[in-house]
Scaffold this motif. Sequence first.
Motif, PDB file in Angstrom:
ATOM      1  N   LEU A   1      28.023  42.937  39.700  1.00 35.05           N
ATOM      2  CA  LEU A   1      28.032  42.406  41.057  1.00 35.05           C
ATOM      3  C   LEU A   1      28.364  43.505  42.053  1.00 35.05           C
ATOM      4  O   LEU A   1      29.126  44.436  41.756  1.00 35.05           O
ATOM      5  CB  LEU A   1      29.064  41.284  41.185  1.00 35.05           C
ATOM      6  N   GLU A   2      27.789  43.379  43.266  1.00 31.56           N
ATOM      7  CA  GLU A   2      28.152  44.248  44.377  1.00 31.56           C
ATOM      8  C   GLU A   2      29.221  43.524  45.189  1.00 31.56           C
ATOM      9  O   GLU A   2      28.946  42.499  45.801  1.00 31.56           O
ATOM     10  CB  GLU A   2      26.928  44.553  45.240  1.00 31.56           C
ATOM     11  N   LEU A   3      30.441  44.039  45.178  1.00 31.78           N
ATOM     12  CA  LEU A   3      31.548  43.366  45.857  1.00 31.78           C
ATOM     13  C   LEU A   3      31.781  43.994  47.226  1.00 31.78           C
ATOM     14  O   LEU A   3      31.752  45.225  47.366  1.00 31.78           O
ATOM     15  CB  LEU A   3      32.820  43.463  45.022  1.00 31.78           C
ATOM     16  N   PRO A   4      32.023  43.145  48.255  1.00 31.52           N
ATOM     17  CA  PRO A   4      32.268  43.682  49.600  1.00 31.52           C
ATOM     18  C   PRO A   4      33.616  44.393  49.703  1.00 31.52           C
ATOM     19  O   PRO A   4      33.820  45.244  50.560  1.00 31.52           O
ATOM     20  CB  PRO A   4      32.226  42.443  50.498  1.00 31.52           C
ATOM     21  N   TYR A   5      34.545  44.026  48.866  1.00 33.68           N
ATOM     22  CA  TYR A   5      35.858  44.660  48.865  1.00 33.68           C
ATOM     23  C   TYR A   5      36.521  44.391  47.525  1.00 33.68           C
ATOM     24  O   TYR A   5      36.061  43.542  46.749  1.00 33.68           O
ATOM     25  CB  TYR A   5      36.728  44.112  50.000  1.00 33.68           C
ATOM     26  N   GLN A   6      37.611  45.110  47.245  1.00 36.40           N
ATOM     27  CA  GLN A   6      38.371  44.908  46.020  1.00 36.40           C
ATOM     28  C   GLN A   6      39.846  44.765  46.370  1.00 36.40           C
ATOM     29  O   GLN A   6      40.371  45.512  47.202  1.00 36.40           O
ATOM     30  CB  GLN A   6      38.171  46.078  45.054  1.00 36.40           C
ATOM     31  N   ASP A   7      40.478  43.788  45.740  1.00 40.36           N
ATOM     32  CA  ASP A   7      41.893  43.538  45.997  1.00 40.36           C
ATOM     33  C   ASP A   7      42.796  44.503  45.241  1.00 40.36           C
ATOM     34  O   ASP A   7      43.999  44.568  45.504  1.00 40.36           O
ATOM     35  CB  ASP A   7      42.260  42.096  45.600  1.00 40.36           C
TER      36      ASP A   7
END
Length: 558
Positions: free
Chosen positions: A507-513
């Motif tokens: 997946l292409e994630l918009p941000y990472q926690d």
Amino acid sequence: MAEIMEEKKELTPAETAAPASPETPAKKPEKSPADKKKRRRLIRRIIAIAVIAALAVGGVRHFTKKNGGSSEVGTAVVSYGAISSVVDGSGLVKAKNSETITLTTAGTVMDVFVEEGQRVEQGTPLFTIDSPNASTEVQKARDEVEGYQKQINTLQKDIAGLNLSPSYAGKLMDVVTLNPGDEISKGTKVATLADDTKMRLEQYYSYAYAGELKAGQKVDVSIPALMTTVEGTVEAVHMVSRITPEGSKLFSAEIVIPNDGVLAKDMVATATATVGGNTVYPYEAAKLEYYRVGDLNSTVSGTVISSRLVDYLSVTPGQVLVQIDGEDSETEIFTARQNLAEAQKKLESAQKNLDNCNAVAPISGQIIGLSVTPGQELQANSTLVTVSDTSTVTVSATVDERNISYIKTGMPVNLDQWGTSATGTVETVSLSSTVNNGVASYPITISADNTDGNLQVNSYVNYQIQASQNDNCLLVPVQAVRTVGLEDGSSATVVYVQADSQPDNALELPYQDEEIPAGFYPVQVEIGIQDTYNVEIKSGLNEGDTVYTQMMTTEAWG
């Protein structure tokens, strides 16, 4: 690290003993170089074993920090295994069916026929109580119910007046002008209704003909204004005593004459009758009157929608003359019905309280909490006894959001109370949850047969439910599963998989926690059963995949 640990000295038995006198302090023995070498070798072996164990579990990648500490990348290998999810806890055992008897009025206990713990059958007499207020409350409640019923009956009749119409035929007079939008109040007179379909004539006759002129007898009515004679009928005879100036004694007769539309009020008329072949004349002529006259009144309050009131208009029964928007009246009858319902509940409660003065067992079961003795004075709202059918018991339990989808009615439940085992079943599963510390819990009810009485009611029992099980599925540690946000605002469940390059299904994630080590990519997965340590992977991963679990940080000593 071995060198640092080496500085920590171990106390020998001599060192842990009581110290010598202050004048001669004890000298600490020094370790020989051979002892120090042995200690270093032992520490190195322990560290080596720990590293080998970590690599056996999944593998680590070692990073050194500036402060001398280190971080290790925890990983795991996807493999097949067995997993099961068990829901356990404890709950209060209650009788599935129980009835409590209370008294809402004060009274005196006269007799008690049962004992605590006794088993009774439905209908068994329990006790008698003298409570005069109980009878008073029943009569008071019954009067209140009857009052609201009468009010509703009246309102229902009134609300029919939203379409105001006459109850008999006649002619309108003295009408009130009403326009659409005008407010009208209940009881407002809008017209006079005169029944001119028949006319009434009162005549006086000599007592010489008393008993010979009777109701129903036909008479001839002469009307000089019309120069005609019409037929009338004696409607009633009244044996009054009217004395004329000449000294004659007279009685009266009411005569009714049909009106074809030519007779009018105040026309002079004379009615003669034939008695024994002779014509009987009245003492004097009289004037015609309407057969009956009444007021046409509004029976509701509201706003006028339309009006057809016109002076001298001939009307028929049921003809709509005024239309009213009776919202207030409809509200009034709605309120009255609500009051009636409340009054009926009060009557039922009062009657039940009166019945409890001569209480019988409402169900078959065991006497629990008997609190009355002969001669005892009871205060209002006293709880007297509970009859519980303990042959079937229930236990209230909760299931968290991870397992609630697996819990179905009819599932077996293992019960244990102080070493006594029993088996129950899931009876109900609620879909209404409560949230505590971010975890949703759902209540369920467990039912168990207790015919033998092994389970003690009003005491706690431990329960265990095997919610789900899979003997051959892909597993990963719980630390490997994460929930991430997507570009469209939704979320997905992912596992970070190790690969030389980004997989096609990543997946292409918009941000990472959190910071994810290089070489690991988020792959969406479908999860299933979860226990304390592992999660079932239904899709998204393959056996042998290496996945990221968590960063493990250690700090340097000293």
